[in-house]
Design an enzyme around this catalytic site. Structure first.
Site, PDB file in Angstrom:
ATOM      1  N   LYS A   9      -4.316   9.818   5.219  1.00  0.00           N
ATOM      2  CA  LYS A   9      -3.858   9.551   6.589  1.00  0.00           C
ATOM      3  C   LYS A   9      -2.911  10.535   7.483  1.00  0.00           C
ATOM      4  O   LYS A   9      -1.785  10.676   7.110  1.00  0.00           O
ATOM      5  CB  LYS A   9      -3.679   8.175   6.178  1.00  0.00           C
ATOM      6  CG  LYS A   9      -4.630   7.196   5.461  1.00  0.00           C
ATOM      7  CD  LYS A   9      -3.043   7.163   3.922  1.00  0.00           C
ATOM      8  CE  LYS A   9      -3.899   6.643   2.641  1.00  0.00           C
ATOM      9  NZ  LYS A   9      -5.442   6.380   3.026  1.00  0.00           N
ATOM     10  N   LYS A  28       3.276   4.946  -1.489  1.00  0.00           N
ATOM     11  CA  LYS A  28       3.352   5.753  -1.870  1.00  0.00           C
ATOM     12  C   LYS A  28       4.865   6.515  -2.038  1.00  0.00           C
ATOM     13  O   LYS A  28       5.032   7.138  -0.518  1.00  0.00           O
ATOM     14  CB  LYS A  28       2.241   7.177  -1.629  1.00  0.00           C
ATOM     15  CG  LYS A  28       0.793   6.163  -2.261  1.00  0.00           C
ATOM     16  CD  LYS A  28      -0.050   5.268  -0.933  1.00  0.00           C
ATOM     17  CE  LYS A  28      -1.168   4.496  -1.305  1.00  0.00           C
ATOM     18  NZ  LYS A  28      -2.087   4.164  -0.319  1.00  0.00           N
ATOM     19  N   HIS A  84      -9.383  10.786   1.275  1.00  0.00           N
ATOM     20  CA  HIS A  84      -7.982   9.597   1.021  1.00  0.00           C
ATOM     21  C   HIS A  84      -6.846  10.251   2.303  1.00  0.00           C
ATOM     22  O   HIS A  84      -5.924   9.092   2.198  1.00  0.00           O
ATOM     23  CB  HIS A  84      -7.505   9.101  -0.125  1.00  0.00           C
ATOM     24  CG  HIS A  84      -7.069   8.337  -0.697  1.00  0.00           C
ATOM     25  ND1 HIS A  84      -5.914   8.521  -0.786  1.00  0.00           N
ATOM     26  CD2 HIS A  84      -7.449   7.291  -0.586  1.00  0.00           C
ATOM     27  CE1 HIS A  84      -5.544   7.040  -1.240  1.00  0.00           C
ATOM     28  NE2 HIS A  84      -6.835   5.941  -1.127  1.00  0.00           N
ATOM     29  N   ASP A 105      17.294  11.390  -7.773  1.00  0.00           N
ATOM     30  CA  ASP A 105      18.736  11.062  -7.302  1.00  0.00           C
ATOM     31  C   ASP A 105      19.120  11.436  -5.308  1.00  0.00           C
ATOM     32  O   ASP A 105      20.562  12.112  -5.269  1.00  0.00           O
ATOM     33  CB  ASP A 105      19.508  12.921  -7.677  1.00  0.00           C
ATOM     34  CG  ASP A 105      19.011  12.977  -8.953  1.00  0.00           C
ATOM     35  OD1 ASP A 105      19.280  11.859  -9.969  1.00  0.00           O
ATOM     36  OD2 ASP A 105      18.739  14.572  -9.337  1.00  0.00           O
ATOM     37  N   HIS A 107       0.872  -1.431  -0.128  1.00  0.00           N
ATOM     38  CA  HIS A 107      -0.109   0.143  -0.132  1.00  0.00           C
ATOM     39  C   HIS A 107       0.711   0.776  -0.402  1.00  0.00           C
ATOM     40  O   HIS A 107       0.007   2.758   0.545  1.00  0.00           O
ATOM     41  CB  HIS A 107      -0.784  -0.082   1.060  1.00  0.00           C
ATOM     42  CG  HIS A 107      -2.058   0.716   1.185  1.00  0.00           C
ATOM     43  ND1 HIS A 107      -2.488   1.727   1.942  1.00  0.00           N
ATOM     44  CD2 HIS A 107      -3.059   0.746  -0.271  1.00  0.00           C
ATOM     45  CE1 HIS A 107      -3.270   2.313   1.980  1.00  0.00           C
ATOM     46  NE2 HIS A 107      -3.740   2.160   0.734  1.00  0.00           N
ATOM     47  N   ASP A 142      -0.514  16.014  20.015  1.00  0.00           N
ATOM     48  CA  ASP A 142      -0.252  16.543  21.032  1.00  0.00           C
ATOM     49  C   ASP A 142       0.009  18.366  20.210  1.00  0.00           C
ATOM     50  O   ASP A 142       0.815  19.207  20.946  1.00  0.00           O
ATOM     51  CB  ASP A 142       1.001  16.902  21.919  1.00  0.00           C
ATOM     52  CG  ASP A 142       0.371  16.271  22.987  1.00  0.00           C
ATOM     53  OD1 ASP A 142      -0.618  15.276  22.933  1.00  0.00           O
ATOM     54  OD2 ASP A 142       1.653  14.468  23.601  1.00  0.00           O
TER      55      ASP A 142
END
Length: 526
Positions: free
Chosen positions: A420, A174, A418, A179, A172, A425
């Site tokens: 996450k 991404k 979508h 470089d 999952h 704190d």
């Protein structure tokens, strides 16, 4: 009849081979590691300010969807030596074609390109991406491939059914690294939905631009997947779609017009020529937040790590440790919310320690996945009883603040979450690929960064507050009634606060379907 017979025979062959591991013919790839950082790269111009810790990284959030697409194309076009990409979904649509064309331009000038893609949610057209490996400077590897390489749902579902234990396990992640000096990490896949340029569906999400000490660690994490036994060369797994002829067919689609950018008065092409937003970052006009960080990620075969059969890393261990250390507040954005028992226990413990927990997730009306939404419904009452402040995003936003898009595209009423994000704190923030659900803990590999920056946390809080305003979300609450407790959805319509006693949905049929799905109780799969 012949067609049905052929499909039936193929399904039988898939069933006979389904209980086995990946074919032996798929093994034997060459191991590679990230190239050393290219200090001569046009991207290697950012240095930490005086006083910054030597192990710190430089970070900037990219919340606007179209900026996420622009940043990827710009970074790829400036890369000089190496590009490493890892994506759960890489669509063959307009935005995917733009990124693919940029990768080919980079390869043509001698840049080494490595791409890992998952195989779990491919749709017709995505197979075009595999053709990139016909270029001598591009290599594409598929994580945990299906044997059947077509798109007939019956055959794909049949293979999954007979080989569920293997094929239910997905990558999952991404990630984009250029470089070995800059990177993008977050929740966005490659596709029009994820860059918020599709009127029929927009997914609000976030990337983090990364430089400094975090980049070499991200490269090491990428190499783990690249060299894992779970990844297979596209040339071996799917020679038809990884051929030179397939690449020529794919290249013929590159002349299509770039997508219209509804987030700006300028066209996408004009903004691309102006090198936005990367120019502002590299020139110092957009200040980076320099801070300490922790890379959190799963090893490629997290199941064996969980069992103790292999050494490696698990994302949920440091994430749960960080959540337990919270003193006052924790804000969570998770499009899919199906907590595991340990996560429910953690949330209950936060209440006993006086920690305020607020969560933003998708409503039924905005839900992109009804099965996951059905799983979430099992936990909603308990979360509210435990003192969690719960919000659900509306598909039709009252205003576009914090959404990553402007009012023009928001008017289509097809917005969904979508992103996450976890905010600890008000002084640290996690951004990555991990949802608060069982799949992220058990069945998907995930990656992200916990960044110790009150500045980034403040930006994320402003985004959270904008999205949870009653103009954009429903605040869900429990109210005692004659029959026990009733769910109430409070929102703002036509400048008036209203209470809804029936769950907001796109239709009665959608409401009926999710209730039927909720009877299945397959939360461990969600």
């Amino acid at each position: 009849m012949a067609l049905y017979l052929r499909h039936g025979c193929l399904l039988a062959l898939l069933a006979l081979g389904g209980c086995a591991a990946m074919p032996a013919s798929w093994t034997g790839k060459t191991e590679q590691v990230a190239l050393a950082a290219d200090n001569e790269s046009a991207l290697a111009v950012l240095t930490p300010p005086s006083g910054a810790k030597t192990d710190s990284g430089g970070f900037r959030m990219i919340s606007a969807g179209v900026d996420g697409l622009l940043a990827r194309v710009e970074i790829i076009d400036r890369a000089r030596r190496s590009l490493d990409l890892q994506y759960y979904i890489f669509r063959g649509d307009q935005s995917g074609t733009l990124v693919a064309a940029a990768l080919l331009r980079a390869a043509d000038r001698g840049v080494r390109v490595r791409l890992v893609v998952d195989d779990g949610e491919t749709i017709p057209g995505d197979e075009q991406i595999l053709s990139l490996c016909a270029h001598p400077n591009i290599d594409v590897r598929i994580f945990n491939p299906f044997r059947y390489r077509g798109h007939l749902r019956l055959l794909r579902a049949g293979e999954f059914l007979f080989n569920k234990r293997r094929l239910d396990y997905r990558m999952h992640n991404k990630l984009l690294i250029a470089d070995d000096v800059v990177a993008l990490i977050g929740g966005r896949n490659i596709g029009d939905q994820y860059f918020q340029i599709d009127p029929n569906s927009q997914f609000g999400d976030d990337d983090v631009f990364v430089t400094g000490g975090a980049v070499p660690q991200l490269s090491q994490a990428f190499d783990e997947f690249w060299n894992s036994a779970m990844t297979v060369s596209a040339r071996v797994a799917d020679p038809k779609h990884a051929s030179a002829a397939a690449l020529e067919r794919f290249k013929s689609t590159f002349s299509a017009a770039a997508p219209e950018d509804k987030n700006s008065d300028q066209t996408f092409s004009q903004r691309l020529r102006a090198e936005e937003p990367l120019h502002d970052i590299l020139s110092g006009q957009s200040q980076l937040s320099w801070a300490t960080f922790k890379l959190v990620h799963d090893s490629p075969d997290k199941r064996e790590v969980t069992k103790g059969n292999e050494s490696g890393s698990l994302i949920y261990v440091p994430m749960e440790d960080r959540a337990r250390a919270v003193r006052s507040s924790m804000l969570v954005v998770s499009p899919y919310l199906v907590p595991t028992p340990s996560e429910m226990s953690l949330l209950e413990g936060e209440k006993s320690h006086g920690v305020q927990v607020k969560i933003l997730t998708n409503s039924l009306a905005s839900a992109p996945d009804l099965i996951a939404q059905a799983g979430y419904m099992h936990y909603r009452n308990t979360l509210l009883s435990d003192g969690v402040v719960l919000y659900e995003i509306r598909p039709a936003l009252g205003n576009s603040r914090g959404s990553g898009q402007n009012r023009a595209i928001s008017r289509h009423g097809n917005y969904a979450l979508h992103a996450k994000i976890f905010i600890f704190d008000q002084d640290a923030v996690f951004i990555g690929s991990m949802n608060l659900d069982s799949r992220s803990k058990r069945l998907n590999t995930e990656i992200g960064l916990i960044i110790d920056s009150s500045d980034l946390a403040s930006q994320a809080i402003k985004r959270f507050d904008a999205l949870t305003s009653l103009d954009n979300a429903y605040q869900v609450s429990l109210r005692k009634s004659g029959n026990g407790e009733q769910l109430i959805w409070t929102t703002r319509l036509a400048q008036n606060d209203v209470e809804l006693r029936k769950e907001p949905a796109r239709s009665g049929w959608q409401r009926f379907k999710v209730r039927v799905l909720a009877l299945a109780h397959i939360d461990r799969e969600l």
